[in-house]
Design a protein around this motif. Structure first.
Motif, mmCIF file in Angstrom:
data_model
loop_
_atom_site.group_PDB
_atom_site.id
_atom_site.type_symbol
_atom_site.label_atom_id
_atom_site.label_comp_id
_atom_site.label_asym_id
_atom_site.label_seq_id
_atom_site.Cartn_x
_atom_site.Cartn_y
_atom_site.Cartn_z
ATOM 1 N N UNK A 1 32.746 42.479 26.605
ATOM 2 C CA UNK A 1 32.941 43.220 25.368
ATOM 3 C C UNK A 1 34.186 42.713 24.673
ATOM 4 N N UNK A 2 34.526 43.343 23.549
ATOM 5 C CA UNK A 2 35.711 42.907 22.816
ATOM 6 C C UNK A 2 36.965 43.016 23.669
ATOM 7 N N UNK A 3 37.026 44.050 24.538
ATOM 8 C CA UNK A 3 38.267 44.313 25.269
ATOM 9 C C UNK A 3 38.069 44.394 26.779
ATOM 10 N N UNK A 4 36.932 43.929 27.286
ATOM 11 C CA UNK A 4 36.686 44.003 28.725
ATOM 12 C C UNK A 4 35.769 42.888 29.187
ATOM 13 N N UNK A 5 35.809 42.649 30.492
ATOM 14 C CA UNK A 5 34.905 41.733 31.173
ATOM 15 C C UNK A 5 34.569 42.339 32.526
ATOM 16 N N UNK A 6 33.327 42.214 32.952
ATOM 17 C CA UNK A 6 32.931 42.715 34.270
ATOM 18 C C UNK A 6 31.822 41.835 34.818
ATOM 19 N N UNK A 7 31.864 41.576 36.139
ATOM 20 C CA UNK A 7 30.795 40.789 36.752
ATOM 21 C C UNK A 7 30.783 41.010 38.257
ATOM 22 N N UNK A 8 29.592 40.912 38.813
ATOM 23 C CA UNK A 8 29.406 40.946 40.262
ATOM 24 C C UNK A 8 28.939 39.561 40.692
ATOM 25 N N UNK A 9 29.609 38.980 41.681
ATOM 26 C CA UNK A 9 29.275 37.624 42.094
ATOM 27 C C UNK A 9 29.534 37.473 43.591
ATOM 28 N N UNK A 10 29.108 36.373 44.180
ATOM 29 C CA UNK A 10 29.218 36.232 45.633
ATOM 30 C C UNK A 10 30.608 35.819 46.080
ATOM 31 N N UNK A 11 30.900 36.123 47.323
ATOM 32 C CA UNK A 11 32.077 35.580 47.979
ATOM 33 C C UNK A 11 31.715 34.231 48.588
ATOM 34 N N UNK A 12 32.695 33.557 49.121
ATOM 35 C CA UNK A 12 32.454 32.298 49.800
ATOM 36 C C UNK A 12 31.479 32.506 50.954
ATOM 37 N N UNK A 13 30.645 31.525 51.223
ATOM 38 C CA UNK A 13 29.649 31.632 52.288
ATOM 39 C C UNK A 13 30.308 32.026 53.612
ATOM 40 N N UNK A 14 29.721 33.024 54.266
ATOM 41 C CA UNK A 14 30.243 33.497 55.540
ATOM 42 C C UNK A 14 31.257 34.611 55.405
ATOM 43 N N UNK A 15 31.657 34.968 54.163
ATOM 44 C CA UNK A 15 32.632 36.037 53.923
ATOM 45 C C UNK A 15 31.943 37.244 53.288
ATOM 46 N N UNK A 16 32.365 38.429 53.674
ATOM 47 C CA UNK A 16 31.789 39.647 53.106
ATOM 48 C C UNK A 16 32.846 40.508 52.407
ATOM 49 N N UNK A 17 34.107 40.121 52.493
ATOM 50 C CA UNK A 17 35.168 40.878 51.835
ATOM 51 C C UNK A 17 36.335 39.953 51.532
ATOM 52 N N UNK A 18 37.235 40.414 50.662
ATOM 53 C CA UNK A 18 38.460 39.684 50.376
ATOM 54 C C UNK A 18 39.516 40.122 51.388
ATOM 55 N N UNK A 19 39.559 39.406 52.488
ATOM 56 C CA UNK A 19 40.521 39.650 53.554
ATOM 57 C C UNK A 19 40.997 38.304 54.076
ATOM 58 N N UNK A 20 41.955 38.322 54.969
ATOM 59 C CA UNK A 20 42.488 37.070 55.497
ATOM 60 C C UNK A 20 41.432 36.250 56.230
ATOM 61 N N UNK A 21 40.457 36.919 56.868
ATOM 62 C CA UNK A 21 39.423 36.192 57.603
ATOM 63 C C UNK A 21 38.030 36.346 57.000
ATOM 64 N N UNK A 22 37.930 37.035 55.865
ATOM 65 C CA UNK A 22 36.636 37.206 55.203
ATOM 66 C C UNK A 22 35.769 38.305 55.795
#
Length: 410
Positions: A250-271
């Motif tokens: 939008x004019x003032x926002x962006x949003x998206x859902x996308x994949x993590x790196x293969x083999x990772x399920x979360x944003x953590x030190x080990x995925x």
């Protein structure tokens, strides 16, 4: 008073596709202009409904120079007000969270109901008329458990954001969240440099090695091609599962859902997930941002949000919060160390990068440079949005001044 003619001259010198003239990152007058032209007229993310779940609970913060408060009233409605007493202007509630049956000013004990109406005015004279005295309201909106405010009399349209972001955000079930961690990092950098840095990952491969280990390394064209293929496959898989994905803008926002790196399920030190009690199964990484001041990440096991609040021309407060499922127990389902270690590292890296950027911009050697249309498209979108806000405010003030002059001459 801000010299709007000077602001316009500086603004007109900006080349499309290039960073801003130096003064927009260094000049105190431009900073004051930003508070009025941008932050007082934009939708601002302030947190989750989970932080103000019960009647009387509130969240108090400051936007620009204005303390504000969002409180849940006895009917369950979220209401927003300027956190300023109508007596002599004292701030009523301290910044942060709390719960009160009545909002009482600590200065002279004037009190207000949860709907903002005046309740008590001790020791006022008999002729005092309380009619029309109440906390001044601000606009409040919610989307899938997230909360936004706007100080403008006429805020920017909100429905497009709600309609397009809510389907992407709803699977994250943030209405079931609870806040477990909050921290503020002070960056000695202009708020626009902080938001530009947050809007691009051109620097990530070198600047955030831990983050890219569980996200996406985009160091080369070959990496990008592989990433685009992974995104296409992910979108097809999510569509088949009935989970909205892809990107909306939008004019003032962006949003998206996308994949993590293969083999990772979360944003953590080990995925791997850092919380045993999940919000949902692995449905990738949901990121949404408001150009004015915020960006956030929702994963299967936690959500992290970030607010960039301007404090001074070269000082920005970055407040980040982490939420987990309301039923998750510390020491059983998660530890704060595992939950926060990646973002602690990343946030201080970002602070150092923004401050390094500011130091260079401050010098005589700075000239506006071109953004990478491939790697910095979101940063460019942010700057273009900012320029649109500048132009709109300058035009409105010029129109207002013309109307005032015609009125006086008449």
């Amino acid at each position: 008073m801000i010299d709007l003619r000077r602001v316009r001259e500086l603004f007109d010198a900006r080349l499309p596709g290039y960073s801003l003239p130096q003064e927009f990152y260094t000049d105190p007058e431009i900073f004051e202009f930003d508070l009025e032209a941008v932050h007082a007229r934009s939708w601002i993310f302030i947190g989750l409904e989970a932080e103000i779940r019960s009647a009387g609970s509130y969240l108090a913060t400051t936007i620009g120079r204005s303390p504000i408060i969002v409180v849940r009233d006895r009917d369950g409605t979220l209401r927003g007000f300027y956190n300023t007493c109508r007596h002599r202007g004292a701030q009523i509630c301290e910044t942060g969270h709390g719960c009160k049956p009545v909002l009482v000013c600590p200065y002279h004990q004037w009190s207000y109901r949860l709907d903002g109406s005046l309740q008590g005015t001790p020791r006022m004279h008999e002729s005092f008329d309380p009619a029309g005295i109440h906390l001044l309201p601000i606009h409040v909106e919610t989307v899938a458990g997230t909360v936004y405010v706007c100080l403008a009399d006429e805020p920017p349209p909100f429905e497009k954001f709600r309609n397009e972001v809510e389907p992407l955000l709803a699977p994250s079930r943030l209405i079931d969240a609870k806040l477990v961690y909050e921290k503020t990092v002070m960056e000695r950098a202009n708020w626009k440099l902080a938001m530009e840095n947050a809007s691009e990952c051109y620097h990530c491969a070198v600047g955030h090695p831990s983050l890219t280990a569980s996200a996406y390394p985009l160091a080369t064209r070959r990496d990008l091609d592989r990433w685009n293929m992974a995104c296409d496959e992910f979108t097809s898989r999510m569509t088949a599962a009935g989970v909205p994905s892809g990107q909306v803008d939008g004019d003032w926002f962006t949003a998206f859902r996308f994949p993590l790196k293969e083999g990772c399920v979360s944003l953590t030190m080990d995925g791997k997930p850092s919380v045993r009690k999940l919000f949902t199964e692995n449905i990738g990484w949901m990121r949404w941002s408001l150009h004015s001041s915020a960006y956030a990440h929702a994963l299967c096991d936690y959500t992290a949000t970030f607010s960039a609040i301007p404090i001074g021309v070269q000082e920005t407060a970055i407040t980040w919060k982490i939420y987990v499922h309301k039923d998750a127990q510390e020491g059983v389902d998660y530890t704060l160390d595992s939950l926060t270690s990646l973002w602690d590292k990343t946030n201080f890296e970002d602070r150092d990068l923004a401050e390094m950027n500011q130091r260079g911009v401050n010098g005589k050697g700075y000239l506006p440079g071109p953004y990478s249309q491939e790697a910095e498209s979101y940063a460019l979108n942010f700057v273009d949005w900012y320029c649109a806000q500048v132009r709109a405010h300058l035009d409105s003030q010029t129109k207002k001044a013309g109307s005032t002059l015609r009125s006086v001459m008449a």
